[in-house]
Motif scaffolding. Structure first.
Motif, PDB file in Angstrom:
ATOM      1  N   ASN B 142       0.805  -1.222   0.000  1.00 43.20           N
ATOM      2  CA  ASN B 142       0.000   0.000   0.000  1.00 43.20           C
ATOM      3  C   ASN B 142       0.843   1.279   0.000  1.00 43.20           C
ATOM      4  OD1 ASN B 142      -2.495  -1.309  -0.019  1.00 43.20           O
ATOM      5  ND2 ASN B 142      -2.527  -1.535   2.195  1.00 43.20           N
ATOM      6  N   THR B 143       1.207   1.727   1.185  1.00 44.23           N
ATOM      7  CA  THR B 143       1.846   3.040   1.273  1.00 44.23           C
ATOM      8  C   THR B 143       3.227   2.945   1.920  1.00 44.23           C
ATOM      9  OG1 THR B 143       0.866   3.505   3.422  1.00 44.23           O
ATOM     10  CG2 THR B 143      -0.383   4.185   1.483  1.00 44.23           C
ATOM     11  N   LYS B 183       7.280 -10.154   5.899  1.00 44.92           N
ATOM     12  CA  LYS B 183       6.085 -10.574   6.629  1.00 44.92           C
ATOM     13  C   LYS B 183       5.179 -11.465   5.767  1.00 44.92           C
ATOM     14  CE  LYS B 183       3.368  -8.106   9.526  1.00 44.92           C
ATOM     15  NZ  LYS B 183       2.458  -7.048  10.008  1.00 44.92           N
TER      16      LYS B 183
ATOM     17  N   MET C 133      -9.173   1.406   1.318  1.00 45.51           N
ATOM     18  CA  MET C 133      -8.311   0.627   2.218  1.00 45.51           C
ATOM     19  C   MET C 133      -6.831   0.738   1.853  1.00 45.51           C
ATOM     20  SD  MET C 133     -10.123  -0.626   4.696  1.00 45.51           S
ATOM     21  CE  MET C 133     -11.537   0.498   4.738  1.00 45.51           C
ATOM     22  N   VAL C 134      -6.520   1.089   0.616  1.00 43.04           N
ATOM     23  CA  VAL C 134      -5.117   1.366   0.272  1.00 43.04           C
ATOM     24  C   VAL C 134      -4.637   2.563   1.078  1.00 43.04           C
ATOM     25  CG1 VAL C 134      -3.538   2.155  -1.550  1.00 43.04           C
ATOM     26  CG2 VAL C 134      -5.241   0.378  -2.048  1.00 43.04           C
ATOM     27  N   LEU C 136      -5.824   3.708   3.812  1.00 42.97           N
ATOM     28  CA  LEU C 136      -5.831   3.421   5.249  1.00 42.97           C
ATOM     29  C   LEU C 136      -4.855   2.310   5.607  1.00 42.97           C
ATOM     30  CD1 LEU C 136      -9.637   3.855   5.868  1.00 42.97           C
ATOM     31  CD2 LEU C 136      -7.781   5.414   6.475  1.00 42.97           C
ATOM     32  N   ASN C 137      -4.203   1.776   4.592  1.00 50.57           N
ATOM     33  CA  ASN C 137      -3.120   0.821   4.791  1.00 50.57           C
ATOM     34  C   ASN C 137      -3.573  -0.461   5.489  1.00 50.57           C
ATOM     35  OD1 ASN C 137      -0.545   0.093   4.243  1.00 50.57           O
ATOM     36  ND2 ASN C 137       0.420   1.707   5.460  1.00 50.57           N
ATOM     37  N   ALA C 138      -4.769  -0.915   5.112  1.00 53.56           N
ATOM     38  CA  ALA C 138      -5.254  -2.214   5.578  1.00 53.56           C
ATOM     39  C   ALA C 138      -4.602  -3.323   4.754  1.00 53.56           C
ATOM     40  CB  ALA C 138      -6.770  -2.277   5.439  1.00 53.56           C
ATOM     41  N   PHE C 139      -4.700  -4.542   5.251  1.00 56.19           N
ATOM     42  CA  PHE C 139      -4.350  -5.712   4.434  1.00 56.19           C
ATOM     43  C   PHE C 139      -5.653  -6.254   3.868  1.00 56.19           C
ATOM     44  CE2 PHE C 139      -0.462  -6.094   7.146  1.00 56.19           C
ATOM     45  CZ  PHE C 139       0.472  -6.228   6.137  1.00 56.19           C
ATOM     46  N   PHE C 180      -5.027 -16.030   6.180  1.00 54.05           N
ATOM     47  CA  PHE C 180      -4.520 -14.702   5.817  1.00 54.05           C
ATOM     48  C   PHE C 180      -4.275 -13.868   7.077  1.00 54.05           C
ATOM     49  CE2 PHE C 180      -5.476 -10.254   4.579  1.00 54.05           C
ATOM     50  CZ  PHE C 180      -4.703 -10.078   3.447  1.00 54.05           C
ATOM     51  N   VAL C 184      -0.655 -12.343   7.932  1.00 52.34           N
ATOM     52  CA  VAL C 184      -0.315 -10.919   7.896  1.00 52.34           C
ATOM     53  C   VAL C 184      -0.461 -10.263   9.263  1.00 52.34           C
ATOM     54  CG1 VAL C 184      -0.960 -10.765   5.465  1.00 52.34           C
ATOM     55  CG2 VAL C 184      -2.589 -10.005   7.213  1.00 52.34           C
TER      56      VAL C 184
ATOM     57  N   TYR D  84      -9.369   8.494  -0.516  1.00 49.95           N
ATOM     58  CA  TYR D  84      -9.279   8.105  -1.932  1.00 49.95           C
ATOM     59  C   TYR D  84     -10.649   7.915  -2.564  1.00 49.95           C
ATOM     60  CZ  TYR D  84      -4.214   7.153  -1.445  1.00 49.95           C
ATOM     61  OH  TYR D  84      -2.852   7.245  -1.234  1.00 49.95           O
TER      62      TYR D  84
END
Lengths: 187, 187, 187, 187
Positions: B142-143, B183, C133-134, C136-139, C180, C184, D84
């Motif tokens: 992502n970022t 990870k 979510m990108v 907000l940097n979620a997986f 998952f 993660v 976004y």
């Protein structure tokens, strides 16, 4: 009413037995009286875009394809979805003609149809194609949208499209698209 | 810490003087100690995807490209945006390898960088590429995201990337991407 | 294996007879042994976001909702699609918690399900939610994706989800999502 | 030429010192002679959409907002980007009016502007808003697109927009939008 409209189809798949190619071939059956539909020249022979090659001149195939788009009163993309997006080959064709000084999608009425094996019917791809058309300043037709999902259940062994509901939607799209072309294209 | 990570770059432009290719070549300068960065084999020679051709076998270039992705611990796309989307040639490369029985992006850590002449820096394209990676089930980083806008002002005449703020962001992305690979890739 | 995972559902519709709310309530039936699923606190009482109001302090409802997300090992959005996008109310909830100093979606494993009356099943919306979510940097979990199209044909009069194929996909998604989260999230 | 066009702005932020609200207020300065620009009624008091509430009747605010859109010859969204995407409050407003029997965006000429603190200027959001407008069957204007990035550097302390290049683009957009409205709206 003005002259019969000249609409061309651009198919996103090169496969001989493509459902999308088959659908595009059958569109004239469902077109309104004021619209003729024919195929755009193939983009199958376009090289992969490279600006260094472009600097040496545009391939004749690219010029012929762009010329057909220029002359058309409207364009219908009929295309599968690859990896949730526009097939690379079709995008490559768009990329090539977009570099022409007089790029042919400007102010062009554009409609989209897609057929896929999955249930979603190409929706993910259609909004990517719409986004490309924003840059190219086309007039992209909205609704009804045509998503032919589960395509393998809707074409017979001769690749005739047999889905009654789908035929009804397509017939409706083509009829409304005619009015759209006459309005935004001033035809 | 495990072994040094093997990360490869996939460039979306074929132009010799491409800003994106230049950026990709310089990434090793800004990589963390635990990461080596090299180029994926070229997709320039891939034919336009046609399922009928695929039925006869995958081109050797496609196999080599896929093999490099398979062996990599992570992939960084460095690509321009064409017509608000993924360059057709790059998408064609992805389409080809996606058809391999053992498609190589599955579970692969992927990061994205883009350089463009306009101010937006490729953002429109990056979300299309992310969407393709959803289907291919990659782990897309992502970022920080890297958008190099106004690229012509940030590379010198030798195509060296000279933007201090950009170098800082890229250095940061590579460092965080290392942790991400360790990870999600279990390295 | 570690402790049982605490997964919460966030529903995108406020309607009492919502198919999405009904689906969310039934998820525990199809969850793997290592996952418990419960509902996030409601966002129904959140005001429309206004930065001037935020400056006076976050509403207690927003804090409670964010706290539940923080404590969860994973989040599943179960939501309709409104106007080809994220329901405004759900987006408003995300917008509120995104402004917290310690926004709760950071590094959070997130999966998505959607049920809609139309055939596409919410796909257009899901990629917009992924894009949020990108930032907000979620997986965000990839596949299998859950699109319940033609929802009115798949729930009975007691709002029990009865679609065999759908149940199978959902069961599979939850099982893969467990792995998952453990990967993660380091659980 | 026909009568002066009545164009309304819909602002996506409720903050008193919003750059987007400030920009919307100043648009009349840059409008062509044939276009007047005024503000749509506020959507700040809309409740979060709930179909059960809708069943009891539409709020008066929703009706007033929709009525203004109906009467307008064109609409300009001027909005920030949140996470976004479309601000939840603005999306909620669109969701409400979309449920009216005679939803007001049908065939409505629509343009978009966005101002953000970041460099991308709202581009990610604009394509989501365009996608909503596909469903609502608006005529969404293409180019020039207006992305005001780094907004804090382009407005003075009185919230006057001072960016010369931006003013030029906006002036151009409004002029071209006038022609677009006259063409697609038949004005």
């Amino acid at each position: 009413m003005a002259d019969k409209l000249n609409v061309i189809t651009i198919v996103g798949s090169l496969r001989a037995a493509s459902y999308n190619a088959a659908l595009a071939r059958q569109l004239p059956k469902w077109a309104p009286a004021g619209m003729s539909i024919s195929s755009a020249p193939s983009w199958a022979g376009f090289p992969i875009y490279n600006a260094d090659d472009q600097a040496k001149g545009f391939p004749a195939d690219v010029e012929a394809f762009a010329d057909a788009v220029h002359k058309a009163d409207g364009v219908i993309f009929v295309t599968p979805e690859y990896n949730y997006g526009i097939p690379g080959g079709l995008k490559n064709a768009i990329d090539w003609v977009s570099r022409l000084k007089d790029q042919p999608f400007k102010d062009k009425p554009v409609a989209i149809q897609s057929a896929t094996g999955g249930p979603v019917g190409g929706a993910r791809m259609q909004y990517h194609l719409r986004q490309a058309m924003v840059f190219l300043n086309a007039f992209t037709f909205n609704t009804p949208e045509i998503f032919v999902g589960l395509a393998h259940t809707k074409f017979d062994e001769k690749l005739e499209f047999k889905d009654e509901a789908g035929i009804k939607f397509i017939t409706q799209q083509l009829a409304v698209f005619e009015g759209f072309i006459r309005k935004v294209g001033g035809k």
